[in-house]
Design a protein around this motif. Structure first.
Motif, mmCIF file in Angstrom:
data_model
loop_
_atom_site.group_PDB
_atom_site.id
_atom_site.type_symbol
_atom_site.label_atom_id
_atom_site.label_comp_id
_atom_site.label_asym_id
_atom_site.label_seq_id
_atom_site.Cartn_x
_atom_site.Cartn_y
_atom_site.Cartn_z
ATOM 1 N N SER A 58 4.908 -7.824 -1.708
ATOM 2 C CA SER A 58 5.743 -7.103 -0.743
ATOM 3 C C SER A 58 4.790 -6.901 0.646
ATOM 4 N N THR A 111 2.502 -2.624 3.849
ATOM 5 C CA THR A 111 3.667 -2.062 3.080
ATOM 6 C C THR A 111 4.846 -2.519 3.470
ATOM 7 N N ARG A 112 4.874 -3.788 3.936
ATOM 8 C CA ARG A 112 6.245 -4.553 4.559
ATOM 9 C C ARG A 112 6.901 -5.068 3.058
ATOM 10 N N LYS A 113 8.155 -4.583 3.094
ATOM 11 C CA LYS A 113 8.908 -4.914 1.860
ATOM 12 C C LYS A 113 9.525 -6.356 2.023
ATOM 13 N N LYS A 136 1.382 -1.023 8.190
ATOM 14 C CA LYS A 136 2.633 -1.633 8.437
ATOM 15 C C LYS A 136 2.738 -2.677 7.634
ATOM 16 N N PHE A 137 1.922 -3.584 7.913
ATOM 17 C CA PHE A 137 1.842 -5.169 7.381
ATOM 18 C C PHE A 137 1.788 -4.882 5.778
ATOM 19 N N ASN A 176 1.915 -8.098 3.415
ATOM 20 C CA ASN A 176 1.436 -9.300 4.106
ATOM 21 C C ASN A 176 0.008 -9.120 4.427
ATOM 22 N N LYS A 197 11.875 -9.504 2.517
ATOM 23 C CA LYS A 197 13.174 -9.615 3.471
ATOM 24 C C LYS A 197 14.110 -10.161 2.420
#
Lengths: 583, 369
Positions: free
Chosen positions: B126, B115-117, B112-113, B128, B119
């Motif tokens: 993209s 592939t974070r888009k 999840k981190f 983190n 903001k």
């Protein structure tokens, strides 16, 4: 004279001491009015309380009379109305709570609650090898309090339940729909979100802070100590006896009259090695001998046994190990230290300690911050990092190590002796005054970094042009410090100083890890040492002496001390009064 | 007073201004001298501690600092009897389930981190990476902790106990503190003032007053002696909501208009809390986690009371304290030093890395009280 007729401009013209004097004067002049106000408030509180209870009952009755049958059933079966009206979630919760409450109270709580008045009467006895347990005072008190908590919670919930019915009826009558279980759940994440967030913390605080504190406050009025320890023994209510012991007990003086007839009228005072404990008013040969033995043995034990005829037998174990004993009354006056004297001594030292620990650290920390932040000083980050080490490293490591450094066989004494500067180890931990100074000194080592960090942040916020104009006006460093830095810092960190002061009153770690309260004071009761704070003495009473009743009284007194300091200081700091101002 | 000064006086001051440079240099030199002396005083105990942990000669503190005989024996002693086996992760069904669940959560979190888009357009990458690394670190730590078998090794056992308590406290206390402080800062409801006053009053009672009651409550739940570790977690987390002051002060500084505009846009309170306030509260979250994590490492009093007489559930503070104060001081002193060094290093590194947040926290707290 001043005060009433003065306007703001006049006030600003006053000098610092005058302002302070005016403030103090106002504070004390205002005291009677404030006390009266508090009394009035208390009275009004009671009036409102009874008014509230009246309207509460009135409300209940009218709701019952005007309510429909669902509401009426809800008076005995909680949650019935909600369930019948389709709010099944609320209904079930009410009902479950009622069931749990009833089960708890009738099968468990009621028994304990009924014994709360006596804290148990059936003693634990040993029949042969079998121990038959009687009442357990500790459990009775604990579960009794818990049951009262439950009852209060139940009454409140029951009232909410009734009110719910009233509201529901009103809403239905007006033709609107009631909230469904789904709405209820949704509102817990929205309008009622505070309930969700506060539920677990409130429960935790209630069970693990409020309940124990109320329990301990009650213990202060019992005789719970190592002589009355459940489950073997019972303890019971003793009123305010413990408060008297700690606050007003006279020094114990026991008089002896030696029955020996060969009395010579020479007064003899026996001074023990470490303070005056024993005095002999008149002496005969036998008593003088005993007294000598006492002097020699003052560091060791002596016991007093009360005889059936009101005289005392006095036994001393001399250094040779032989027992000297004599019987009598009114000759020897033996003074044993009282708790009230000890309490005063410990309280005094606690306040002295808190004063130095707070203000020395405050000013020295500020000074260090100013030095590090001065223009032209390099490696700012390095200095800061070095100092901050004492915050990062757990105190039990650093303080224990430092405490060993100052011990008689520690590094510092060892080195000084190796260099030939001293021949005897310095009494860092064995002499009361040395120990106190050492502790305050080491606390500076611990405390400066905190203050340095805090002061650094605040110093940055002081507008630079203030200093600039001061310099142009020809003020030197000391003047700018006194006129700009210090007032600004004091204004901003006023609340911090207050919390820091009360925090230092309760600063357990530093004392416990450094000296454990030692050296012991021979004129102090209850194992208290000369560097003991109230909080460490409380700890000793709980853990070492199992003197829970006095520990509880001490806890209450510490609370009173902190509360008084807070109340007085809050009157002088306007910035903490109104929290909304900050937002 | 500035306006009182006449020109003549200013003129008199002029020579002094000229010699200011020399004066400044002298002042700076003395400040350096003071700072150097202070640094020595501040560092000495820690340097001595490290040096003595390598000392071969037994006995307590001695009158010299540099060891005559250098050795690693003290450290070796600390790890005697410790075993490490990966089998612990899969030894029985609950262990397997735990392994699968923790690792799955960890991997999901990392994904999840990564592939974070972004903001907003100002964020460059993209993913983190820092966050993913952090999750990976925690995951690794948990797995390693479960593989260590320390039944025969006191120090490692104590270290594991403390680490466990610290990790749980870091999570639970943070949640408690943040929920209480957010509620009290942001929402206005009946009883809010009452809660704040009650907490204020409760806070003035000394903490150790209630020790025997807490001990008894824990005993009823079977959480003393052998169960001291969960017991300590419970006690230190249960009332942690009372320490809300500093983070409430932080929340107070976030403008309320942010909440209100989000509410107008249809967000629920929960969404405001999670999506708007929490991302802005990163400094205070880190500060709270740091404080909660560091607390258990120094907790001696209650820990020793709860774990009394049961060596396997001591924490480092209790264990090491007993080595020097109750046990054989002469024999254990150098080992205490070695243990102290091993405890201090990770804590100090962590603290130094997050120092920025700590400073923000204490400064904010001091200003707002």
């Amino acid at each position: 004279m001043v005060g009433e007729s003065m306007n703001d401009l006049d006030y600003l013209r006053l000098s610092k001491p005058q302002k302070f004097a005016l403030k103090m004067k106002k504070f004390f002049a205002g005291l009677p009015a404030r006390l009266l106000g508090a009394l009035k408030g208390l009275l009004m509180w009671f009036v409102n309380l009874f008014k509230g209870i009246g309207s509460f009952i009135c409300d209940l009755v009218t709701t019952y009379i005007h309510g429909d049958w669902k509401t009426k059933v809800s008076y005995t079966v909680m949650g019935f109305g909600s369930m019948a009206r389709g709010q099944w979630l609320r209904g079930i919760l009410f009902f479950v709570f009622q069931t749990v409450f009833n089960l708890y109270v009738w099968f468990f709580g009621a028994g304990y609650l009924s014994k709360l008045g006596t804290l148990g009467t059936v003693e634990t006895v040993k029949k042969g090898r079998v121990t038959v347990y009687g009442d357990n005072s500790f459990l009775i008190l604990l579960y009794g309090v818990l049951t009262i908590f439950f009852v209060v919670a139940f009454i409140y919930t029951w009232y909410v339940n009734v009110k719910q019915n009233k509201m529901s009826e009103k809403i239905l009558k007006s033709g609107k729909k009631l909230k469904s279980a789904k709405d209820d759940m949704a509102s817990l994440l929205d309008n009622q979100f505070h309930k969700t967030l506060l539920a677990i913390p409130t429960l935790g605080v209630t069970v693990f802070t409020i309940l124990p504190i109320i329990f301990m406050i009650l213990v202060a009025f019992t005789n719970y100590d190592n002589q009355h320890q459940p489950p073997g023994k019972l303890f019971t209510w003793v009123g305010t006896a413990n408060f008297e012991t700690l606050l007003a007990s006279p020094d114990n003086k026991v008089n002896f009259d030696v029955t020996s007839t060969t009395a010579e009228s020479a007064a003899l005072t026996i001074t023990a090695k470490n303070g005056d404990i024993l005095t002999v008013n008149t002496a005969d040969v036998a008593a003088a001998e005993a007294a000598e033995a006492l002097t020699a043995a003052a560091d060791t034990e002596f016991t007093m046994v009360e005889q059936a005829d009101g005289t005392y037998q006095f036994e001393v174990f001399s250094e040779a190990g032989e027992s000297v004993s004599f019987v009598g009354k009114d000759l020897l006056t033996v003074k044993t230290p009282s708790f009230s004297y000890t309490f005063k001594q410990v309280l005094l030292w606690t306040l002295i300690w808190a004063f130095f620990a707070t203000f020395l650290n405050y000013f020295l920390g500020m000074l260090v911050a100013i030095m590090i932040n001065k223009k032209g000083i390099k490696f700012k980050k390095l200095w800061r990092t070095i100092l901050v080490m004492t915050i990062a490293i757990p105190q039990f490591i650093s303080l224990l190590y430092v405490s060993k450094m100052f011990a008689a066989d520690g590094l510092i004494n060892g080195m000084l002796m190796n260099w030939g500067w001293i021949s005897q180890p310095l009494p860092f931990w064995t002499d009361p005054t040395w120990a106190r100074v050492t502790i305050i000194g080491i606390n500076i080592w611990i405390g400066i970094p905190y203050l340095m960090l805090i002061a650094t942040g605040i110093l940055m916020n002081i507008p630079a042009d203030l200093y600039e104009s001061a310099r142009i006006d020809g003020a030197n460093a000391f003047q700018t410090y006194m006129k700009i830095t210090l007032p600004y810092m004091l204004f901003v960190t006023g609340p911090y100083l207050l919390t820091s002061f009360t925090g230092n009153i309760n600063n357990f770690n530093v004392i416990f890890l450094l000296s454990q309260g030692k050296p012991l004071g021979l004129d102090l009761a209850g194992n208290a040492g000369t560097t003991d704070l109230l909080i460490t003495w409380l700890y000793k009473m709980t853990v070492t002496d199992s003197n829970y009743k006095l520990a509880a009284v001490m806890g209450i007194l510490v609370f009173v001390v902190c509360a008084v300091i807070n109340l007085v200081v809050y009157n002088f700091i306007p910035s903490v009064k109104n929290e909304e101002d900050f937002q | 007073m500035a306006n009182d000064m006449n020109i003549q006086e200013v003129a008199e001051k002029a020579p002094r201004l000229r010699s200011k440079k020399g004066h400044e240099r002298r002042v700076n030199a003395s400040i350096y001298a003071i700072l150097i002396v202070m640094s020595i005083i501040w560092l000495c105990p820690f340097v001595f501690l490290v040096l003595q942990s390598f000392r071969g000669e037994s006995g307590g503190q001695v009158a010299y600092v540099i060891p005559k005989q250098w050795t690693l024996d003290n450290y070796r002693f600390l790890f005697e009897g410790v075993a490490f086996s990966l089998k612990a992760l899969v030894k029985d069904v609950p262990a397997i389930i735990l392994t699968v669940v923790t690792n799955a959560i960890g991997v999901l979190g990392m994904v999840k981190f990564l592939t974070r888009k972004p903001k907003n357009p100002f964020e460059k990458t993209s993913g983190n990476i820092k966050g993913a690394l952090l999750v990976f670190g925690v995951l690794l730590l948990i797995n390693v902790m479960r593989c260590v078998d320390s039944t025969n090794c006191d120090f490692v056992q104590w270290f594991m106990n403390t680490l466990t308590i610290a990790l749980f406290c870091a999570v639970i206390q943070t949640i408690m503190v943040l929920s209480v402080s957010y509620t009290l800062s942001r929402m206005r409801f009946k009883g809010r003032k009452l809660i704040m006053n009650v907490v204020l009053v409760l806070g003035m009672f000394p903490g150790f007053l209630t020790m025997i009651v807490l001990y008894y409550l824990l005993k009823m739940m079977g959480l003393t002696q052998a169960g001291a570790v969960p017991g300590l977690i419970l006690i230190s987390c249960a009332s942690s909501g009372m320490g809300y002051y500093i983070s409430k002060g932080f929340f107070d500084t976030i403008p309320k208009s942010l909440d209100e505009s989000a509410r107008i846009d249809g967000a629920t309170r929960f969404q405001v809390f999670l999506k708007i306030i929490m991302p802005m509260a990163k400094p205070i979250v880190i500060y709270t986690i740091l404080m909660a994590f560091m607390g258990p490492w120094g907790d001696y009093v209650f820990a020793s009371y709860v774990a009394f007489g049961h060596k396997a559930s001591y924490n480092v503070a209790v264990g090491l304290y007993r080595w020097v104060n109750t046990n054989d001081y002469q024999g254990y002193f150098t080992r205490f030093c070695a243990g102290g060094v091993l405890v201090a290093i990770p804590i100090t590194v962590l603290f130094m890395a997050l120092q920025k947040y700590y400073v923000e926290g204490v400064t904010g707290g001091a200003v707002k009280g």
